[in-house]
Enzyme design. Structure first.
Site: not given
Length: 274
Positions: A11-12, A43-44, A74-76, A159, A193-195
């Site tokens: 993931d980013s 990354y978005g 990571c979706n992005t 974050e 988004c995994t966040h």
């Protein structure tokens, strides 16, 4: 480590830990290496070319650590790098290696969550602008109406450990209101988004009655279980010692402190440079 064959999870930043936790619960026997590119996150808002280059560097690093299978949690990265890596890099440089994303397994089941045939998708600018979800979902559910909403402030809030603050409420309500204003028929919202699972308590507080929230962790984990059943030749070479290793391109102490927010056990990471 090179002699061991682990499942790599990339993931980013930290969000992929929410997916990794679900995977580890579903497949506890395997060895795993988690790699967060925290030094270059999020990354978005980066360009397609930048995201592709960053993702490829991280995937190749995981390959070098003995990971024949890498999950882009990571979706992005899944939206902007996965297809090119699968089609142009793996056949030429890494035959036999596999890289999987989070978008396709989600798209394969998302239609089962709606009765109105209209779903909302909330993600980063990069994911939304790529149109990856509408494209993949329409392959599986051609009649499904997909309404998207970018949420550029959500990842920075999470974050920076501000997702539980009163200030986060403003941006949660803002983006949710903007999404629901686009269609009154939405009865399921995908957190693309995994966040975002960390914002579920706040999102739920502003969600209209009858609208479902869909996170990706369990969906991706179930898909991976099925994938390994269908590819015994790959499952057979993976080491099963139940070991987990964590790496970050950022500060390892900061990573370890923040990782505990996303992962329900102590994390001790190592810092690496690419």
């Amino acid at each position: 480590m090179i002699n061991k064959k682990s499942i790599g999870v990339f993931d980013s930043g930290y969000g992929g830990l929410t997916v990794f936790e679900s995977i580890a619960k579903s497949l506890p026997d395997y060895n795993y290496i988690y790699f967060g590119d925290n030094a270059r996150a999020p990354y978005g808002d980066h360009s397609f070319e930048t995201i592709y280059q960053y993702t490829l560097e991280c995937v190749e690093w995981l390959f070098a650590q003995g990971c024949p299978l890498v999950i882009l949690a990571c979706n992005t990265a899944s939206a902007k790098a996965l297809r090119t890596i699968q089609q142009k890099v793996l056949p030429v440089k890494y035959p036999g290696y596999r890289v999987l994303g989070v978008i396709r397994p989600t798209a394969e089941v998302i239609g089962t969550y709606t009765e109105s045939n209209t779903i909302g998708v909330m993600g980063t600018r990069g994911t939304v602008n790529s149109d990856s979800y509408p494209i993949e979902i329409h392959h599986q559910f051609p009649a499904l109406n997909v309404v998207q909403q970018s949420c550029p402030m959500w990842v920075p809030l999470i974050e920076n450990n501000e997702h539980g603050s009163a200030g986060a409420d403003y941006f949660v309500k803002k983006y949710l209101d903007e999404l629901l204003a686009k269609s009154g028929d939405i009865d399921a919202i995908l957190l693309a988004c995994t966040h975002y699972p960390l914002l579920v308590p706040k999102i739920a507080g502003y969600l209209p009655e009858g609208v479902k929230l869909v996170a990706q962790g369990d969906i991706v984990a179930e898909s991976l279980v099925d994938y390994l059943k269908r590819h015994p030749e790959l499952a057979g070479v993976l080491t099963k010692e139940g070991e987990m290793s964590f790496y970050t391109t950022g500060d390892s102490k900061v990573f370890d402190q923040s990782a505990s927010i996303f992962f329900s056990r102590e994390v001790v990471s190592s810092q690496v440079s690419l």
